[in-house]
Enzyme design. Structure first.
Site, PDB file in Angstrom:
ATOM      1  N   LYS A   1       0.846  -1.197   0.000  1.00 49.71           N
ATOM      2  CA  LYS A   1       0.000   0.000   0.000  1.00 49.71           C
ATOM      3  C   LYS A   1       0.878   1.243   0.000  1.00 49.71           C
ATOM      4  CE  LYS A   1      -3.600   2.289   2.788  1.00 49.71           C
ATOM      5  NZ  LYS A   1      -4.413   2.216   4.031  1.00 49.71           N
TER       6      LYS A   1
ATOM      7  N   SER B   1      -9.497   0.801   7.883  1.00 43.41           N
ATOM      8  CA  SER B   1      -8.969   0.833   6.519  1.00 43.41           C
ATOM      9  C   SER B   1      -8.498  -0.501   5.966  1.00 43.41           C
ATOM     10  CB  SER B   1      -7.818   1.844   6.428  1.00 43.41           C
ATOM     11  OG  SER B   1      -8.320   3.152   6.521  1.00 43.41           O
TER      12      SER B   1
ATOM     13  N   SER C   1      -9.119   3.117   3.598  1.00 45.80           N
ATOM     14  CA  SER C   1      -8.204   3.738   2.650  1.00 45.80           C
ATOM     15  C   SER C   1      -7.360   2.737   1.860  1.00 45.80           C
ATOM     16  CB  SER C   1      -7.262   4.689   3.400  1.00 45.80           C
ATOM     17  OG  SER C   1      -6.459   3.982   4.355  1.00 45.80           O
TER      18      SER C   1
END
Length: 520
Positions: free
Chosen positions: A81, A181, A157
């Site tokens: 990520k 997230s 996210s």
């Protein structure tokens, strides 16, 4: 079916097994993943940064340990990520125009552990800007769409990671979670995502703590066993960590997956509304169906809920968030030598940055103490009476029984697991969180997150399990929270649910955003 498409259906264990048996090489796995990214990601928008040459060069290096000594995910393609852990020499934008082109000189302990486990980083997955929103539509790189419906959000996210795994680009991808997230995009994209216990995984060397312990690092994956194997590989403190999670009673998380619960669990479930006062019927149905399935599997299932609700804690939680966003931007300003300007950020991110800069130390510590008091009450919901001694007479009991008859007065046992919704609704349309003022956007985001932040406040492990699909073909995860330090029970239950209601055979069609079921 093509060779690359066949691999798309396999989890990391199954792909690594093809390498162990000599049917494929590590390079074969990586080249097939690269082909899928180049062919499919143009319409998904899940990948932010690519580093194909670096990964292929690693594949050409000597294999290292004897095949019998390698981890179960050796050679598996992987995405990091684009928020948090870094790779030396690889661009790190945090989903922001502010950091476009920034290349850190130092990597992270977590990244080293991923690669030591044999995972091969092909690049970075898109994120919400600095992880602020529960959708991945940053203005620096564009929207990540939901693989099941391209008009809807992939969540956030960690939406880029979840979309890439759901679409079969890679079988497992890094994700992190300071308010939901990992679990939110896992739910909206129909993959498995577990947030570990606070300090189970390292955050260094850049930081030792994020947002007073709200943030945790792990992955989203196609299978429960992949998630457990990764957590076995990356868990444990690094030198200098300020605190760390308790030892794993089961020995390894992989063992918990293989053996299952081994006993009758006491499971609570709740479908109470969150801060928006509304819960979509599909999300409520997902919880009730999961509770019924747990009962069918022999567990004790009770409708009950903690007395503490996230609706009462939104304001102090947002104080920590504003401080965290402001600190992160200030830290990267120092690392990059850049000066933050409002035109380089989304409006909400900038507002949180400014709010964090004006917070007083006293105001911040007051928010911390408010959340810590609530965390003690929440922990009592999972404890047997008497375990709370030393924290105040009856404090855990009183909180646990605070909602009266629904929970049952006089109960002598705490709950092993609490089931509930991950979000207040299935994946919303793209653009949902960009409407109105920054404060209105933030309010909408909090309403969507339902009660996922509670596990961040307490540090407890929590997961999203993909057990439900709507009539329109959208996945809806079921949230499960366990006792502090007890990811093993969650993994064991998830493995049992996965066997009873398999989901890995579900893949979005390569040419259509709706669900396509394939045989394994």
């Amino acid at each position: 079916m093509s060779f690359s498409e066949r691999l798309r259906e396999l989890d990391g264990h199954a792909q690594a097994e093809l390498v162990r048996t000599g049917e494929l090489t590590r390079g074969d796995l990586l080249r097939a993943a690269i082909e899928r990214i180049e062919r499919l990601d143009g319409s998904l928008g899940s990948v932010a940064v690519t580093s194909f040459d670096r990964a292929l060069a690693q594949a050409d290096e000597p294999d290292g340990p004897h095949p019998g000594e390698r981890g179960p995910l050796h050679g598996v393609p992987f995405l990091l990520k684009d928020l948090g852990p870094t790779v030396a020499g690889m661009e790190a934008t945090m989903g922001s125009r502010f950091l476009k082109g920034f290349v850190p000189a130092q990597g992270s302990e977590l990244t080293d552990r991923f690669e030591a486990a044999g995972l091969r980083v092909l690049g970075k997955a898109r994120t919400a800007e600095f992880g602020v929103l529960p959708t991945t539509e940053n203005t620096a790189q564009g929207a990540t769409v939901n693989p099941w419906d391209h008009a809807r959000s992939a969540g956030g996210s960690s939406g880029g990671s979840a979309a890439a795994v759901a679409a079969g680009l890679v079988p497992v991808a890094h994700a992190n979670d300071a308010g939901g997230s990992i679990r939110i995009p896992a739910s909206t994209c129909g993959v498995f995502g577990l947030k570990p216990t606070r300090a189970r995984t390292p955050l260094g060397p850049a930081v030792g703590d994020l947002m007073n312990g709200l943030a945790a690092e792990h992955v989203v994956s196609r299978s429960v066993r992949d998630s457990a194997a990764v957590l076995d590989a990356i868990s444990g403190p690094a030198p200098g960590d300020p605190y760390w999670a308790p030892p794993v009673a089961a020995g390894t998380f992989a063992r918990a997956v293989a053996e299952g619960p081994g006993r009758r669990l006491r499971i609570a479930f709740s479908t109470r509304a969150g801060s928006g006062g509304r819960l979509d019927p599909a999300c409520a149905s997902a919880v009730r169906e999961a509770a019924a399935l747990c009962a069918e599997l022999g567990h004790e299932v009770v409708e009950a809920e903690p007395a503490v609700a996230f609706t009462d804690l939104v304001e102090p939680f947002l104080v920590l968030w504003a401080a965290g966003v402001s600190s992160a931007i200030s830290s990267f300003a120092l690392l990059s030598g850049r000066t933050p300007e409002p035109g380089q950020f989304e409006e909400l991110t900038w507002e949180l940055y400014e709010q964090g800069r004006t917070l007083s130390a006293a105001g911040y510590l007051l928010a911390v103490s408010t959340l810590q008091r609530a965390a003690r009450g929440l922990a009592g919901f999972y404890e047997d009476e008497g375990e709370g001694q030393g924290r105040g007479e009856g404090q855990g009991r009183g909180e646990r029984q605070g909602r009266g008859e629904r929970q049952g007065r006089g109960s002598r046992r705490g709950y092993d697991v609490l089931l509930g919704p991950v979000t207040s609704e299935p994946a919303p349309p793209l653009g949902t969180f960009s409407v109105g003022t920054p404060r209105q956007q933030l309010t909408r985001a909090v309403e969507f997150c339902h009660e996922t932040p509670l596990a961040n406040l307490t540090g407890q492990p929590a997961m999203s399990v993909p057990l439900h699909w709507t009539e329109a073909g959208l996945p809806v995860g079921v949230h499960a929270t366990g006792r502090f330090g007890d990811e093993a029970t969650l993994f064991a239950l998830a493995s049992q649910l996965e066997q009873a209601r398999p989901w890995a055979h579900r893949l979005p069609g390569p040419g259509h955003p709706r669900m396509e079921t394939r045989s394994c």
